[in-house]
Design a protein around this motif. Structure first.
Motif, PDB file in Angstrom:
ATOM      1  N   VAL A   1      42.349  46.049  17.504  1.00  0.00           N
ATOM      2  CA  VAL A   1      41.577  46.907  18.407  1.00  0.00           C
ATOM      3  C   VAL A   1      41.735  46.394  19.833  1.00  0.00           C
ATOM      4  CG1 VAL A   1      39.785  47.540  16.699  1.00  0.00           C
ATOM      5  CG2 VAL A   1      39.467  45.509  18.156  1.00  0.00           C
ATOM      6  N   TYR A   2      41.334  47.248  20.776  1.00  0.00           N
ATOM      7  CA  TYR A   2      41.222  46.832  22.170  1.00  0.00           C
ATOM      8  C   TYR A   2      39.787  46.406  22.467  1.00  0.00           C
ATOM      9  CZ  TYR A   2      45.577  49.476  22.809  1.00  0.00           C
ATOM     10  OH  TYR A   2      46.856  49.960  22.712  1.00  0.00           O
ATOM     11  N   GLY A   3      39.648  45.394  23.318  1.00  0.00           N
ATOM     12  CA  GLY A   3      38.361  45.042  23.891  1.00  0.00           C
ATOM     13  C   GLY A   3      38.446  45.198  25.396  1.00  0.00           C
ATOM     14  N   GLU A   4      37.573  44.509  26.118  1.00  0.00           N
ATOM     15  CA  GLU A   4      37.476  44.740  27.556  1.00  0.00           C
ATOM     16  C   GLU A   4      37.437  43.447  28.352  1.00  0.00           C
ATOM     17  OE1 GLU A   4      35.447  48.126  29.329  1.00  0.00           O
ATOM     18  OE2 GLU A   4      33.855  46.726  29.880  1.00  0.00           O
ATOM     19  N   ASN A   5      38.294  43.397  29.376  1.00  0.00           N
ATOM     20  CA  ASN A   5      38.133  42.434  30.463  1.00  0.00           C
ATOM     21  C   ASN A   5      37.562  43.113  31.693  1.00  0.00           C
ATOM     22  OD1 ASN A   5      38.600  39.799  29.796  1.00  0.00           O
ATOM     23  ND2 ASN A   5      40.772  39.802  30.304  1.00  0.00           N
ATOM     24  N   GLY A   6      37.731  44.430  31.781  1.00  0.00           N
ATOM     25  CA  GLY A   6      37.151  45.189  32.872  1.00  0.00           C
ATOM     26  C   GLY A   6      38.100  45.394  34.035  1.00  0.00           C
ATOM     27  N   PHE A   7      37.579  46.045  35.074  1.00  0.00           N
ATOM     28  CA  PHE A   7      38.371  46.258  36.284  1.00  0.00           C
ATOM     29  C   PHE A   7      38.539  44.932  37.026  1.00  0.00           C
ATOM     30  CE2 PHE A   7      37.198  50.650  35.525  1.00  0.00           C
ATOM     31  CZ  PHE A   7      38.374  51.317  35.860  1.00  0.00           C
ATOM     32  N   ARG A   8      39.733  44.742  37.548  1.00  0.00           N
ATOM     33  CA  ARG A   8      40.081  43.505  38.231  1.00  0.00           C
ATOM     34  C   ARG A   8      39.980  43.695  39.732  1.00  0.00           C
ATOM     35  NH1 ARG A   8      42.422  40.143  34.316  1.00  0.00           N
ATOM     36  NH2 ARG A   8      43.264  38.729  35.898  1.00  0.00           N
ATOM     37  N   HIS A   9      39.590  42.614  40.435  1.00  0.00           N
ATOM     38  CA  HIS A   9      39.367  42.664  41.878  1.00  0.00           C
ATOM     39  C   HIS A   9      40.066  41.473  42.538  1.00  0.00           C
ATOM     40  CE1 HIS A   9      36.306  45.558  40.755  1.00  0.00           C
ATOM     41  NE2 HIS A   9      35.743  44.644  39.987  1.00  0.00           N
ATOM     42  N   ILE A  10      40.449  41.659  43.793  1.00  0.00           N
ATOM     43  CA  ILE A  10      41.135  40.598  44.545  1.00  0.00           C
ATOM     44  C   ILE A  10      40.110  39.622  45.107  1.00  0.00           C
ATOM     45  CG2 ILE A  10      42.494  40.098  46.614  1.00  0.00           C
ATOM     46  CD1 ILE A  10      43.893  42.801  46.183  1.00  0.00           C
ATOM     47  N   THR A  11      40.379  38.330  44.958  1.00  0.00           N
ATOM     48  CA  THR A  11      39.584  37.283  45.607  1.00  0.00           C
ATOM     49  C   THR A  11      40.537  36.400  46.410  1.00  0.00           C
ATOM     50  OG1 THR A  11      39.740  35.571  43.893  1.00  0.00           O
ATOM     51  CG2 THR A  11      38.068  37.294  43.589  1.00  0.00           C
ATOM     52  N   ASN A  12      40.007  35.776  47.475  1.00  0.00           N
ATOM     53  CA  ASN A  12      40.866  34.906  48.282  1.00  0.00           C
ATOM     54  C   ASN A  12      40.013  33.998  49.162  1.00  0.00           C
ATOM     55  OD1 ASN A  12      41.327  35.844  51.462  1.00  0.00           O
ATOM     56  ND2 ASN A  12      40.450  37.451  50.167  1.00  0.00           N
ATOM     57  N   ASN A  13      40.688  33.113  49.870  1.00  0.00           N
ATOM     58  CA  ASN A  13      40.023  32.158  50.756  1.00  0.00           C
ATOM     59  C   ASN A  13      40.351  32.389  52.229  1.00  0.00           C
ATOM     60  OD1 ASN A  13      38.527  30.552  48.936  1.00  0.00           O
ATOM     61  ND2 ASN A  13      40.393  29.495  48.293  1.00  0.00           N
ATOM     62  N   VAL A  14      40.860  33.578  52.566  1.00  0.00           N
ATOM     63  CA  VAL A  14      41.288  33.836  53.941  1.00  0.00           C
ATOM     64  C   VAL A  14      40.357  34.811  54.644  1.00  0.00           C
ATOM     65  CG1 VAL A  14      43.193  34.631  55.404  1.00  0.00           C
ATOM     66  CG2 VAL A  14      43.677  33.346  53.311  1.00  0.00           C
ATOM     67  N   ARG A  15      40.162  35.989  54.039  1.00  0.00           N
ATOM     68  CA  ARG A  15      39.349  37.039  54.689  1.00  0.00           C
ATOM     69  C   ARG A  15      38.953  38.092  53.661  1.00  0.00           C
ATOM     70  NH1 ARG A  15      44.704  38.084  56.089  1.00  0.00           N
ATOM     71  NH2 ARG A  15      44.536  36.808  57.967  1.00  0.00           N
ATOM     72  N   PRO A  16      37.965  38.919  53.965  1.00  0.00           N
ATOM     73  CA  PRO A  16      37.683  40.075  53.111  1.00  0.00           C
ATOM     74  C   PRO A  16      38.886  41.021  53.111  1.00  0.00           C
ATOM     75  CG  PRO A  16      35.867  39.674  54.630  1.00  0.00           C
ATOM     76  CD  PRO A  16      36.997  38.798  55.069  1.00  0.00           C
ATOM     77  N   VAL A  17      39.144  41.634  51.972  1.00  0.00           N
ATOM     78  CA  VAL A  17      40.283  42.537  51.842  1.00  0.00           C
ATOM     79  C   VAL A  17      39.788  43.983  51.834  1.00  0.00           C
ATOM     80  CG1 VAL A  17      42.148  43.295  50.311  1.00  0.00           C
ATOM     81  CG2 VAL A  17      41.713  40.847  50.642  1.00  0.00           C
ATOM     82  N   TYR A  18      40.264  44.742  52.807  1.00  0.00           N
ATOM     83  CA  TYR A  18      39.991  46.181  52.877  1.00  0.00           C
ATOM     84  C   TYR A  18      41.281  46.998  52.830  1.00  0.00           C
ATOM     85  CZ  TYR A  18      35.214  45.036  54.344  1.00  0.00           C
ATOM     86  OH  TYR A  18      33.926  44.557  54.395  1.00  0.00           O
ATOM     87  N   THR A  19      42.381  46.383  53.224  1.00  0.00           N
ATOM     88  CA  THR A  19      43.662  47.076  53.302  1.00  0.00           C
ATOM     89  C   THR A  19      44.753  46.162  52.751  1.00  0.00           C
ATOM     90  OG1 THR A  19      44.312  46.190  55.461  1.00  0.00           O
ATOM     91  CG2 THR A  19      42.872  48.150  55.455  1.00  0.00           C
ATOM     92  N   PRO A  20      45.905  46.717  52.383  1.00  0.00           N
ATOM     93  CA  PRO A  20      47.015  45.855  51.954  1.00  0.00           C
ATOM     94  C   PRO A  20      47.391  44.822  52.999  1.00  0.00           C
ATOM     95  CG  PRO A  20      47.458  48.132  51.353  1.00  0.00           C
ATOM     96  CD  PRO A  20      46.215  48.149  52.193  1.00  0.00           C
ATOM     97  N   GLU A  21      47.237  45.174  54.282  1.00  0.00           N
ATOM     98  CA  GLU A  21      47.585  44.228  55.347  1.00  0.00           C
ATOM     99  C   GLU A  21      46.734  42.965  55.293  1.00  0.00           C
ATOM    100  OE1 GLU A  21      49.285  48.022  56.185  1.00  0.00           O
ATOM    101  OE2 GLU A  21      47.193  47.509  55.785  1.00  0.00           O
ATOM    102  N   ASP A  22      45.533  43.071  54.713  1.00  0.00           N
ATOM    103  CA  ASP A  22      44.634  41.906  54.667  1.00  0.00           C
ATOM    104  C   ASP A  22      45.115  40.819  53.719  1.00  0.00           C
ATOM    105  OD1 ASP A  22      42.800  42.862  56.554  1.00  0.00           O
ATOM    106  OD2 ASP A  22      41.716  44.016  55.038  1.00  0.00           O
ATOM    107  N   ILE A  23      46.015  41.154  52.792  1.00  0.00           N
ATOM    108  CA  ILE A  23      46.530  40.109  51.881  1.00  0.00           C
ATOM    109  C   ILE A  23      48.008  39.836  52.122  1.00  0.00           C
ATOM    110  CG2 ILE A  23      44.827  40.442  50.058  1.00  0.00           C
ATOM    111  CD1 ILE A  23      47.021  41.990  48.500  1.00  0.00           C
ATOM    112  N   GLU A  24      48.575  40.419  53.153  1.00  0.00           N
ATOM    113  CA  GLU A  24      49.992  40.174  53.425  1.00  0.00           C
ATOM    114  C   GLU A  24      50.251  38.681  53.628  1.00  0.00           C
ATOM    115  OE1 GLU A  24      51.568  42.519  56.559  1.00  0.00           O
ATOM    116  OE2 GLU A  24      51.628  44.355  55.360  1.00  0.00           O
ATOM    117  N   GLY A  25      51.244  38.191  52.899  1.00  0.00           N
ATOM    118  CA  GLY A  25      51.660  36.800  53.034  1.00  0.00           C
ATOM    119  C   GLY A  25      50.842  35.805  52.245  1.00  0.00           C
TER     120      GLY A  25
END
Length: 336
Positions: free
Chosen positions: A146-170
């Motif tokens: 059967v399938y179970g759940e890990n749920g929706f995944r979210h980005i975490t980091n130590n640089v800045r809040p992420v709102y756009t792809p540009e926020d995680i560039e590099g």
């Protein structure tokens, strides 16, 4: 580290020597060993304990379940799946992304922004499309229960809040062991690569990686919020887990025992999903209180990530074939 590796190698060799099926010659009792990565406080382990209790009780003790959590036998989902495939242990419960290395059709579920919500995902996974994927694993000696759940995944980091792809560039970002995940995070602009889950805490703590992505409950139970400053609700992938068993072992069991295992697996699926969502609500508040800075994204902001991922969709449509995509799209439409 060399001592730890040596101990794990010995454990694997001991398990391998046990043979399959793992039956006590004196009592006739069959042992089912389950190796997985998450900590005992996480929903999937808690429900594995309920699975253990139900299987042992309904079989009258003829089936015995042993659980090895927190990567105590294998440091990655891939290695645990390989051990199940070879019969070195009977079961594991990996994040679904790791299955793409064993059957490439599972890559389609690694694509970003497939599902609007959990109910839509359940309908697709528990319906014919999801069942056909599980059944396809029998070709590589794995029984998908059967399938179970890990749920929706979210980005975490130590640089800045992420709102756009540009926020995680590099940013150096750890992904799951799936080429699809690596491709779409690189498309977002990150410097993405996979490595073993057990190494993630130290890599983030030491600064060799800036960022990761995970569901809420897993981030909390693995204490990863202690080494990350920001969590952004990108909801970029809904990630199931899968309850897997060595297929030769499953087929060797009496029909009654197979039925007991399937009943317990279905119980696991229903109850684990409920607990996972309850834990996510509770754990998010605790992580905020501990200092994790959390931000949501608007639909327009998420669309920017979807747009950047379009070339990845086209790449895997060519690799996996249009028919599989059409089947998934039909299943999603039926779920709406």
């Amino acid at each position: 580290m060399r001592n730890l590796s040596f101990i794990m190698l010995i454990a694997v060799l001991v398990l391998s020597a046990c043979g399959r099926p793992n039956i006590d010659e004196q009592t006739g009792q069959t042992t089912i060993r389950i190796a997985h990565l998450v900590n005992p406080t996480q929903s999937s382990h808690i429900l594995l304990e309920a699975f253990q209790e139900q299987v042992e009780e309904e079989s009258g003790g003829e089936l015995r379940v042993e659980i090895y959590p927190a990567g105590s036998l294998f440091p990655s989902d891939r290695e645990a799946i390989e051990a199940v495939q070879l019969g070195n242990v009977e079961m594991t419960v990996p994040a679904l992304a790791s299955l793409s290395g064993f059957h490439q059709d599972f890559m389609i579920l690694d694509l970003p922004y497939l599902f609007e919500d959990e109910e839509q995902a359940y309908s697709v996974l528990d319906g014919p499309f999801g069942q056909d994927l599980l059944d396809s694993l029998e070709a590589v000696n794995i029984k998908g229960l059967v399938y179970g759940e890990n749920g929706f995944r979210h980005i975490t980091n130590n640089v800045r809040p992420v709102y756009t792809p540009e926020d995680i560039e590099g940013q150096k970002l750890r992904t799951l062991e799936s080429p699809v995940h690596t491709d779409f995070f690189n498309a977002f602009g990150a410097n993405a690569s996979p490595f073993a889950f057990g190494e993630m805490y130290s890599s983030l703590q030491q600064g060799s990686y800036d960022a990761m992505e995970a569901p809420i409950a897993l981030m909390y139970t693995s204490r990863l919020f202690e080494v990350q400053e920001y969590m952004s609700f990108t909801s970029h992938v809904y990630m199931p887990i899968a309850l897997l068993m060595n297929d030769d072992f499953f087929q060797s069991l009496e029909e009654e025992h197979q039925g007991i295992l399937m009943d317990a697996a279905e119980m696991f699926r229903e109850e684990q999903r409920i607990l996972e969502q309850e834990q996510s609500v509770e754990y998010l508040e605790e992580m905020k209180e501990a200092g994790l800075q959390v931000n949501d994204l608007t639909d327009e902001e998420k669309q920017a990530f979807r747009d950047r991922a379009e070339p990845v969709y086209e790449k895997y449509r060519d690799i996996l074939g249009p028919e599989l995509f059409e089947d998934l799209e039909a299943a999603i439409e039926e779920a709406e």
